[in-house]
Scaffold this motif. Structure first.
Motif, PDB file in Angstrom:
ATOM      1  N   LEU A  29       0.795  -1.244   0.119  1.00 56.92           N
ATOM      2  CA  LEU A  29      -0.120   0.064   0.085  1.00 56.92           C
ATOM      3  C   LEU A  29       0.880   1.288   0.125  1.00 56.92           C
ATOM      4  O   LEU A  29       0.508   2.328  -0.503  1.00 56.92           O
ATOM      5  CB  LEU A  29      -0.848  -0.113   1.068  1.00 56.92           C
ATOM      6  N   PHE A  30       2.052   1.100   0.531  1.00 57.09           N
ATOM      7  CA  PHE A  30       2.968   2.287   0.651  1.00 57.09           C
ATOM      8  C   PHE A  30       3.415   2.434  -0.723  1.00 57.09           C
ATOM      9  O   PHE A  30       3.358   3.662  -1.441  1.00 57.09           O
ATOM     10  CB  PHE A  30       4.305   2.085   1.484  1.00 57.09           C
ATOM     11  N   LYS A  31       3.702   1.606  -1.504  1.00 59.51           N
ATOM     12  CA  LYS A  31       4.285   1.789  -2.919  1.00 59.51           C
ATOM     13  C   LYS A  31       3.174   2.329  -3.854  1.00 59.51           C
ATOM     14  O   LYS A  31       3.307   3.196  -4.769  1.00 59.51           O
ATOM     15  CB  LYS A  31       4.889   0.441  -3.376  1.00 59.51           C
ATOM     16  N   LYS A  32       1.954   1.652  -3.571  1.00 59.56           N
ATOM     17  CA  LYS A  32       0.674   1.934  -4.364  1.00 59.56           C
ATOM     18  C   LYS A  32       0.305   3.589  -4.300  1.00 59.56           C
ATOM     19  O   LYS A  32       0.155   4.260  -4.957  1.00 59.56           O
ATOM     20  CB  LYS A  32      -0.462   1.231  -4.105  1.00 59.56           C
ATOM     21  N   ALA A  33       0.564   3.901  -2.752  1.00 59.39           N
ATOM     22  CA  ALA A  33       0.135   5.220  -2.526  1.00 59.39           C
ATOM     23  C   ALA A  33       1.126   6.230  -3.176  1.00 59.39           C
ATOM     24  O   ALA A  33       0.754   7.436  -3.710  1.00 59.39           O
ATOM     25  CB  ALA A  33       0.192   5.519  -0.996  1.00 59.39           C
ATOM     26  N   MET A  34       2.570   6.058  -3.056  1.00 62.57           N
ATOM     27  CA  MET A  34       3.486   6.984  -3.670  1.00 62.57           C
ATOM     28  C   MET A  34       3.544   6.844  -5.191  1.00 62.57           C
ATOM     29  O   MET A  34       3.649   7.924  -5.765  1.00 62.57           O
ATOM     30  CB  MET A  34       4.900   6.348  -3.206  1.00 62.57           C
ATOM     31  N   ASP A  35       3.164   5.676  -5.842  1.00 60.42           N
ATOM     32  CA  ASP A  35       3.074   5.693  -7.188  1.00 60.42           C
ATOM     33  C   ASP A  35       1.981   6.699  -7.702  1.00 60.42           C
ATOM     34  O   ASP A  35       2.065   7.245  -8.496  1.00 60.42           O
ATOM     35  CB  ASP A  35       2.669   4.366  -7.654  1.00 60.42           C
ATOM     36  N   TRP A  36       0.802   6.550  -6.792  1.00 63.35           N
ATOM     37  CA  TRP A  36      -0.323   7.179  -7.152  1.00 63.35           C
ATOM     38  C   TRP A  36      -0.193   8.825  -7.120  1.00 63.35           C
ATOM     39  O   TRP A  36      -0.548   9.340  -7.854  1.00 63.35           O
ATOM     40  CB  TRP A  36      -1.564   6.909  -6.299  1.00 63.35           C
ATOM     41  N   ALA A  37       0.659   9.159  -6.220  1.00 68.37           N
ATOM     42  CA  ALA A  37       1.013  10.713  -5.814  1.00 68.37           C
ATOM     43  C   ALA A  37       2.028  10.942  -6.690  1.00 68.37           C
ATOM     44  O   ALA A  37       2.559  12.333  -6.707  1.00 68.37           O
ATOM     45  CB  ALA A  37       1.314  10.728  -4.482  1.00 68.37           C
ATOM     46  N   HIS A  38       2.654   9.990  -7.197  1.00 64.42           N
ATOM     47  CA  HIS A  38       3.855  10.413  -8.419  1.00 64.42           C
ATOM     48  C   HIS A  38       5.041  11.024  -7.792  1.00 64.42           C
ATOM     49  O   HIS A  38       5.998  11.864  -8.145  1.00 64.42           O
ATOM     50  CB  HIS A  38       3.631  11.476  -9.573  1.00 64.42           C
ATOM     51  N   TRP A  39       4.948  10.624  -6.187  1.00 65.12           N
ATOM     52  CA  TRP A  39       6.083  11.205  -5.406  1.00 65.12           C
ATOM     53  C   TRP A  39       6.264  12.437  -5.377  1.00 65.12           C
ATOM     54  O   TRP A  39       7.439  13.173  -4.845  1.00 65.12           O
ATOM     55  CB  TRP A  39       7.692  10.345  -5.832  1.00 65.12           C
ATOM     56  N   SER A  40       5.039  13.225  -5.591  1.00 61.94           N
ATOM     57  CA  SER A  40       5.209  14.705  -5.482  1.00 61.94           C
ATOM     58  C   SER A  40       4.391  15.113  -4.423  1.00 61.94           C
ATOM     59  O   SER A  40       3.317  14.697  -3.758  1.00 61.94           O
ATOM     60  CB  SER A  40       4.416  15.212  -6.782  1.00 61.94           C
ATOM     61  N   HIS A  41       5.160  16.237  -3.570  1.00 61.08           N
ATOM     62  CA  HIS A  41       4.309  16.936  -2.462  1.00 61.08           C
ATOM     63  C   HIS A  41       4.138  15.692  -1.580  1.00 61.08           C
ATOM     64  O   HIS A  41       3.048  16.034  -1.021  1.00 61.08           O
ATOM     65  CB  HIS A  41       3.192  17.524  -2.882  1.00 61.08           C
ATOM     66  N   ILE A  42       5.004  14.819  -1.048  1.00 69.33           N
ATOM     67  CA  ILE A  42       4.646  13.955  -0.015  1.00 69.33           C
ATOM     68  C   ILE A  42       5.917  13.513   0.635  1.00 69.33           C
ATOM     69  O   ILE A  42       6.919  13.475  -0.022  1.00 69.33           O
ATOM     70  CB  ILE A  42       3.907  12.705  -0.829  1.00 69.33           C
ATOM     71  N   ASP A  43       5.830  13.374   1.857  1.00 66.55           N
ATOM     72  CA  ASP A  43       7.016  13.046   2.655  1.00 66.55           C
ATOM     73  C   ASP A  43       6.905  11.419   2.805  1.00 66.55           C
ATOM     74  O   ASP A  43       6.036  10.922   3.749  1.00 66.55           O
ATOM     75  CB  ASP A  43       7.187  13.569   3.909  1.00 66.55           C
ATOM     76  N   PRO A  44       7.829  10.523   2.105  1.00 65.97           N
ATOM     77  CA  PRO A  44       7.722   9.262   2.317  1.00 65.97           C
ATOM     78  C   PRO A  44       7.667   8.763   3.869  1.00 65.97           C
ATOM     79  O   PRO A  44       6.936   7.718   4.077  1.00 65.97           O
ATOM     80  CB  PRO A  44       8.948   8.714   1.293  1.00 65.97           C
ATOM     81  N   ALA A  45       8.761   9.281   4.577  1.00 65.57           N
ATOM     82  CA  ALA A  45       8.543   8.837   5.906  1.00 65.57           C
ATOM     83  C   ALA A  45       7.572   9.097   6.576  1.00 65.57           C
ATOM     84  O   ALA A  45       7.001   8.161   7.667  1.00 65.57           O
ATOM     85  CB  ALA A  45       9.927   9.721   6.510  1.00 65.57           C
ATOM     86  N   ILE A  46       6.773  10.187   6.428  1.00 62.84           N
ATOM     87  CA  ILE A  46       5.523  10.397   7.121  1.00 62.84           C
ATOM     88  C   ILE A  46       4.463   9.380   6.697  1.00 62.84           C
ATOM     89  O   ILE A  46       3.736   8.851   7.628  1.00 62.84           O
ATOM     90  CB  ILE A  46       5.220  11.818   6.952  1.00 62.84           C
ATOM     91  N   LEU A  47       4.459   9.297   5.567  1.00 66.95           N
ATOM     92  CA  LEU A  47       3.275   8.343   5.123  1.00 66.95           C
ATOM     93  C   LEU A  47       3.612   6.909   5.523  1.00 66.95           C
ATOM     94  O   LEU A  47       2.901   6.204   6.015  1.00 66.95           O
ATOM     95  CB  LEU A  47       3.314   8.234   3.524  1.00 66.95           C
ATOM     96  N   ARG A  48       5.023   6.359   5.557  1.00 68.92           N
ATOM     97  CA  ARG A  48       5.343   5.156   5.890  1.00 68.92           C
ATOM     98  C   ARG A  48       4.960   5.087   7.428  1.00 68.92           C
ATOM     99  O   ARG A  48       4.475   4.051   7.744  1.00 68.92           O
ATOM    100  CB  ARG A  48       6.835   5.062   5.778  1.00 68.92           C
TER     101      ARG A  48
END
Length: 355
Positions: A29-48
């Motif tokens: 789900l982490f990878k899915k969410a990051m792909d959906w957001a195109h790694w834009s305007h998102i902090d991966p550590a916080i999402l994780r």
């Protein structure tokens, strides 16, 4: 606040999912969410961190006496991740408030926070609140800001969302972003980016059974000009279909169907015809014996709407949607009166950010 209006919350690897033998892997789900957001305007550590803690949050809430149902936002959604507390957000808040008071926590209702107070050494020492003309200083060891929505602040909406347009219906409290201003005053990190959560089509600003049918792919969606504008299967993904709605005149859409499709819907809602008649009296639904009447209610040229329906029916007969490649199983011709039109709105559910 807005949580009392909420339906449910996201979680993965929760005890509810485990009991139903549902695999909701946080890594996937982490990878899915990051792909959906195109790694834009998102902090991966916080999402994780959010994903990893979400299942424990449900476990903690269950220990407080809450019960959850897993909700699928669209047919065959895998994995289902929305956890709706029985009684919805209002009951969740009631249970948490009771638990707080039981532990001696003071809750000040109808009090506005006016300022976060810093001591001489720069550390946060408390907050200044006000009710009517009375001010209250509350001394604290730390301060958590748990508000920040600004759906009611047009200045902030225009700042963060250049494409924002006036008149977007609200399905939330019109908060004015007080939390953001309080944070800025004490030097908190505030981004120049925020997110607007939108949904549509929505039969009304508030949830109601007809909303299910206006989003059904067996209907035909047209704008106020009587023109079809999207593959109606997108109704399964209402946080995306709203983007297509926002491109339409006056940002409204109309879900059309006939008596044959209505009878199919009645298997899920036997009282559907009565409900449609009630809403027609409120001006949110139109029932008519001809497409000319439907067109006049929408505000479209009758010939334009009839051409749209004629073309769509031809697609149904040939089993192929030449305009939007809609799946064949959802191609149901509209040819048996009475005909129905449900007006759909684009609504703002909330804003997220920017602290």
């Amino acid at each position: 606040g807005n949580t009392a209006l909420a339906g449910g919350l996201f979680a993965c690897e929760s005890p509810v999912q485990a009991r139903e033998r549902i695999v909701a892997d946080s890594d996937l789900l982490f990878k899915k969410a990051m792909d959906w957001a195109h790694w834009s305007h998102i902090d991966p550590a916080i999402l994780r961190a959010f994903l990893k803690k979400s299942g424990d949050t449900i476990r903690w809430l269950e220990a407080k006496g809450l019960e959850f149902n897993l909700i699928r936002l669209y047919p065959d959604q895998q994995p289902p991740v929305q956890h709706n507390p029985r009684g919805n957000g209002a009951h969740l808040i009631k249970v948490l408030a009771w638990n707080c008071r039981d532990k001696g926590v003071q809750i000040f209702l109808q009090n506005a926070c006016k300022k976060i107070i810093r001591g001489k050494d720069g550390k946060i020492t408390g907050v200044l609140a006000a009710k009517d003309d009375e001010e209250i200083e509350i001394k604290t060891g730390c301060t958590i800001i748990a508000t920040g929505g600004f759906a009611g602040n047009h200045e902030l909406l225009k700042k963060y969302f250049p494409s924002y347009c006036e008149g977007l219906s609200l399905s939330c409290l019109p908060l004015t972003g007080d939390g953001i201003f309080l944070a800025k005053e004490v030097g908190a990190a505030v981004e120049d980016f925020a997110t607007m959560v939108k949904e549509g089509p929505r039969f009304d600003r508030h949830k109601w059974p007809l909303m299910t049918f206006e989003r059904d792919p067996n209907t035909v969606w047209v704008n106020k000009e009587g023109r079809r504008f999207i593959d109606e299967e997108i109704g399964f993904h209402v946080f995306e279909s709203v983007n297509a709605m926002l491109r339409q005149p006056d940002k409204v859409s109309y879900a059309l169907f006939d008596a044959t499709v209505r009878k199919m819907f009645e298997e899920k809602m036997p009282a559907l015809e009565k409900a449609l008649q009630v809403e027609e009296g409120k001006g949110r639904v139109k029932i008519a014996g001809s497409w000319d009447e439907i067109a006049r209610w929408i505000g479209a040229e009758p010939e334009v709407l009839k051409d749209t329906i004629s073309q769509y029916n031809a697609f149904c007969r040939q089993g192929y949607d030449e305009c939007f490649a809609k799946e064949r199983r959802y191609l149901k011709p509209l040819q048996n009166p009475p005909y129905y039109a449900i007006r759909g709105l684009a609504v703002m559910l909330d804003t997220i950010g920017s602290i």
